[in-house]
Design a protein around this motif. Structure first.
Motif, PDB file in Angstrom:
ATOM      1  N   ILE A   1       7.710 -12.946  -7.030  1.00  0.00           N
ATOM      2  CA  ILE A   1       7.294 -11.414  -5.617  1.00  0.00           C
ATOM      3  C   ILE A   1       5.555 -11.649  -6.041  1.00  0.00           C
ATOM      4  O   ILE A   1       5.401 -11.667  -5.363  1.00  0.00           O
TER       5      ILE A   1
ATOM      6  N   ASP B   1       4.551  -9.326   5.948  1.00  0.00           N
ATOM      7  CA  ASP B   1       4.912  -9.582   4.641  1.00  0.00           C
ATOM      8  C   ASP B   1       3.913 -10.811   4.743  1.00  0.00           C
ATOM      9  O   ASP B   1       3.251 -11.109   5.328  1.00  0.00           O
TER      10      ASP B   1
ATOM     11  N   ASN C   1      -0.920  -2.007   4.210  1.00  0.00           N
ATOM     12  CA  ASN C   1      -0.171  -2.976   4.568  1.00  0.00           C
ATOM     13  C   ASN C   1       0.960  -2.619   4.107  1.00  0.00           C
ATOM     14  O   ASN C   1       0.821  -2.815   1.797  1.00  0.00           O
TER      15      ASN C   1
ATOM     16  N   ASP D   1      -1.770  -4.293  -5.169  1.00  0.00           N
ATOM     17  CA  ASP D   1      -0.711  -3.240  -6.414  1.00  0.00           C
ATOM     18  C   ASP D   1       0.815  -3.281  -6.277  1.00  0.00           C
ATOM     19  O   ASP D   1       1.286  -2.816  -5.849  1.00  0.00           O
TER      20      ASP D   1
ATOM     21  N   LYS E   1      -3.381   4.281  -3.000  1.00  0.00           N
ATOM     22  CA  LYS E   1      -4.501   3.439  -3.653  1.00  0.00           C
ATOM     23  C   LYS E   1      -5.312   3.441  -2.001  1.00  0.00           C
ATOM     24  O   LYS E   1      -7.155   3.933  -1.883  1.00  0.00           O
TER      25      LYS E   1
ATOM     26  N   SER F   1       7.543  -2.948   3.719  1.00  0.00           N
ATOM     27  CA  SER F   1       8.846  -2.083   4.013  1.00  0.00           C
ATOM     28  C   SER F   1       8.322  -1.527   5.403  1.00  0.00           C
ATOM     29  O   SER F   1       7.450  -0.164   4.676  1.00  0.00           O
TER      30      SER F   1
ATOM     31  N   ALA G   1       0.770  -0.914   0.319  1.00  0.00           N
ATOM     32  CA  ALA G   1      -0.059   0.166   0.338  1.00  0.00           C
ATOM     33  C   ALA G   1       1.014   0.954   0.272  1.00  0.00           C
ATOM     34  O   ALA G   1       0.193   2.350   0.043  1.00  0.00           O
TER      35      ALA G   1
ATOM     36  N   PRO H   1       4.061  -4.979  -6.397  1.00  0.00           N
ATOM     37  CA  PRO H   1       6.079  -3.658  -6.851  1.00  0.00           C
ATOM     38  C   PRO H   1       5.948  -4.440  -7.671  1.00  0.00           C
ATOM     39  O   PRO H   1       6.202  -5.681  -8.645  1.00  0.00           O
TER      40      PRO H   1
HETATM   41  C1  LIG Z   1       3.864   0.048  -6.704  1.00  0.00           C
HETATM   42  S1  LIG Z   1       4.287   0.234  -5.078  1.00  0.00           S
HETATM   43  C2  LIG Z   1       2.835   0.202  -4.322  1.00  0.00           C
HETATM   44  C3  LIG Z   1       1.962   1.812  -4.137  1.00  0.00           C
HETATM   45  C4  LIG Z   1       0.440   1.892  -3.642  1.00  0.00           C
HETATM   46  N1  LIG Z   1      -0.220   1.017  -3.462  1.00  0.00           N
HETATM   47  C5  LIG Z   1       0.288   3.798  -4.103  1.00  0.00           C
HETATM   48  O1  LIG Z   1      -1.093   4.093  -4.372  1.00  0.00           O
HETATM   49  O2  LIG Z   1       0.695   4.367  -3.114  1.00  0.00           O
HETATM   50  C6  LIG Z   1       4.273  -1.574  -4.384  1.00  0.00           C
HETATM   51  C7  LIG Z   1       4.461  -1.750  -2.892  1.00  0.00           C
HETATM   52  O3  LIG Z   1       4.996  -3.214  -2.201  1.00  0.00           O
HETATM   53  C8  LIG Z   1       5.562  -3.357  -1.614  1.00  0.00           C
HETATM   54  N2  LIG Z   1       6.132  -4.475  -1.457  1.00  0.00           N
HETATM   55  C9  LIG Z   1       7.025  -5.177  -2.201  1.00  0.00           C
HETATM   56  N3  LIG Z   1       7.293  -6.558  -1.571  1.00  0.00           N
HETATM   57  C10 LIG Z   1       6.068  -6.986  -0.973  1.00  0.00           C
HETATM   58  C11 LIG Z   1       5.712  -7.884  -0.544  1.00  0.00           C
HETATM   59  N4  LIG Z   1       5.915  -8.803  -0.698  1.00  0.00           N
HETATM   60  N5  LIG Z   1       4.498  -7.505   0.290  1.00  0.00           N
HETATM   61  C12 LIG Z   1       4.067  -6.219   0.498  1.00  0.00           C
HETATM   62  N6  LIG Z   1       4.187  -5.306   0.486  1.00  0.00           N
HETATM   63  C13 LIG Z   1       5.466  -5.554  -1.144  1.00  0.00           C
HETATM   64  C14 LIG Z   1       6.370  -1.511  -1.407  1.00  0.00           C
HETATM   65  O4  LIG Z   1       7.291  -1.541  -0.194  1.00  0.00           O
HETATM   66  C15 LIG Z   1       6.434  -0.925  -2.733  1.00  0.00           C
HETATM   67  O5  LIG Z   1       5.449   0.001  -1.684  1.00  0.00           O
END
Ligand SMILES: C[S@@+](CC[C@H](N)C(=O)[O-])C[C@H]1O[C@@H](n2cnc3c(N)ncnc32)[C@H](O)[C@@H]1O
Length: 459
Positions: A208, A160, A132, A178, A115, A135, A110, A180
């Protein structure tokens, strides 16, 4: 712009005759977007007070293009949470996922909250939004953004998803992922992402994404809906992730997304793709419409979810005695709360959604709305509480006109001279800008001691 050879080759293969026009789109002017926060203001009312040159984003009812020199991040209405600055195509996922009031919703990846802030607005302070991110550092921005947005039925987690999927098995009505991703859709906007792509490309992210989407599948209720999105073009990260889910979970199916003329269909390349209805997914390409680039898939878990009779886990409440100074403050104005759901942790008080599980064993950044802090038998209301209120709900208010220079002074943390507000009483005062709360002050004979949260100040 130097795009990696491998990337160019894959885009050429994907786009065929459209490849040239995709490349030409790198010369187009950059797009800037803002989304009105309908939790605080209707789109119609925002347009009446907006000082910006706005143009509607045709497929997002509350989304608008603005011009670069508008600088909406340097405006008091931004600090009041009246809008969120967001790239236009990135508005699509939260717009497409249907949310009913009272839903229990999970935004799995998130941060920083683009979003989540829209999902929370759709929930309209009902139900629960668990937002959630894996990071820890990114959850700080997430927390700030949901608080500025005025959300109160929230829980910010730093987990996680794999680690919590059993605990939240079939818990959510709606899930947004959304994911990574390698960020190919953001190359026009941010050159740094090209370097990052060269180091960590689609293969790494695909793994991932598969793990995240499979965890999401377990946490969704039968009949619930899940939205998967990326800001990349790679088929491996987009259609292939959806195919991976559908191959491994026959209880999921793709659902139609409301069409818009600029949307492209996901690539359907084989009979099995057709059987899976892969063309129901949507792609946003910058050479086809005014958005940088996104992939969006809406999925349903088979079964029935009855919006009128939806069963949720209900927390029995907290067994703590709520100090009188807290209830005295909350009862002094128009604030709807059930004291059973006030959680006292040390000196801090939170109002928690009744649908939230126990905190034990979860890495929680914030559970509920931070109401304030008890300091030597006095209660100090929080910045988050100010943002969650309507100005009319609090009886002691200084509502400054947006052009009043004291607005920026307040946001910079300065003391204010307000002896022109003759009706205001000594004590806590809610400071507003043209009808919308900004934060607290302490009024004393015409002067306002500034209580705006130091970390949020206008720089
Ligand atoms: C595309 S960004 C999200 C942007 C956010 N949804 C927004 O609209 O502001 C993807 C996010 O996924 C997180 N991320 C990476 N691996 C993840 C995992 N296994 N589980 C949850 N989050 C993860 C990253 O830290 C990053 O903040």
């Amino acid at each position: 712009m130097n795009l990696p050879e491998k990337y160019l080759a894959s885009m050429k293969e994907m786009l065929g005759d459209d490849f040239e026009s995709y490349l030409n789109s790198f010369d187009d002017t950059r797009l800037y977007g803002l989304r009105v926060n309908n939790l605080k203001i209707s789109t119609e009312d925002f347009l009446k007070i907006s000082p910006f040159k706005l143009k509607p984003i045709p497929w997002i009812e509350n989304g608008f293009y603005y011009e670069e020199d508008d600088k909406p991040a340097k405006h008091p209405y931004y600090f009041a949470g009246l809008y969120y600055i967001q790239e236009p195509s990135a508005m699509t996922p939260a717009n497409v996922l249907p949310i009913n009031k009272g839903d229990v919703v999970f935004d799995m990846c998130a941060a920083p909250g683009g979003k989540s802030t829209e999902l929370a607005a759709k929930l309209d302070n009902t139900g629960l939004l668990i937002t959630n991110d894996i990071s820890n550092s990114r959850t700080k921005a997430l927390l700030k953004n949901v608080e500025v947005n005025g959300d109160n039925k929230i829980c910010v987690l730093n987990e996680d998803p794999k680690q919590i999927k059993d605990r939240f098995s079939e818990f959510f009505d709606k899930i947004l992922i959304d994911a990574p991703c390698s960020g190919e859709g953001m190359f026009r906007k941010d050159n740094k992402l090209i370097k990052a792509w060269e180091k960590t490309g689609p293969e790494v992210y695909a793994e991932i994404q598969r793990s995240v989407i499979m965890s999401g599948a377990e946490m969704l209720k039968p009949g619930g809906m899940m939205l998967y999105s990326t800001c990349t073009f790679s088929k491996l990260e987009d259609e292939e992730t959806i195919k991976y889910l559908l191959t491994n979970r026959d209880d999921f199916e793709l659902v139609d997304i409301k069409p818009y003329e600029g949307f492209s269909h996901g690539f359907e390349e084989s009979d099995s793709d057709k059987e899976m209805n892969i063309s129901k997914t949507v792609r946003i390409f910058p050479h086809k419409m005014e958005g940088e680039g996104h992939f969006v898939a809406l999925l349903k878990k088979k079964g029935e979810l009855d919006p009128d009779n939806n069963i949720h886990f209900v927390n029995p409440g907290f067994n703590n005695k709520v100090p009188k100074e807290v209830t005295d403050f909350l009862d002094s104005f128009n604030f709807d709360y059930d004291s059973k759901y006030i959680n006292i942790r040390g000196t801090y008080c939170y109002l928690v959604s009744k649908y939230m599980q126990e905190e034990k064993g979860l890495r929680i950044i914030r559970n509920g709305l931070l109401l304030g802090e008890i300091k030597k038998n006095r209660f100090e209301p929080s910045q988050a509480l100010a943002m969650a209120l309507k100005l009319k709900d609090y009886p002691n208010v200084i509502d400054l006109d947006v052009n009043d220079e004291r607005v920026v002074k307040y946001l910079k943390g300065e003391t204010l001279d307000c002896d022109d507000f003759t009706d205001v009483k000594n004590g806590w005062v809610l400071i507003g800008v043209s009808g919308y709360p900004l934060g607290w002050g302490k009024f004393n004979n015409g002067q306002v001691k500034n209580k705006y949260l130091a970390g949020w100040r206008w720089m």
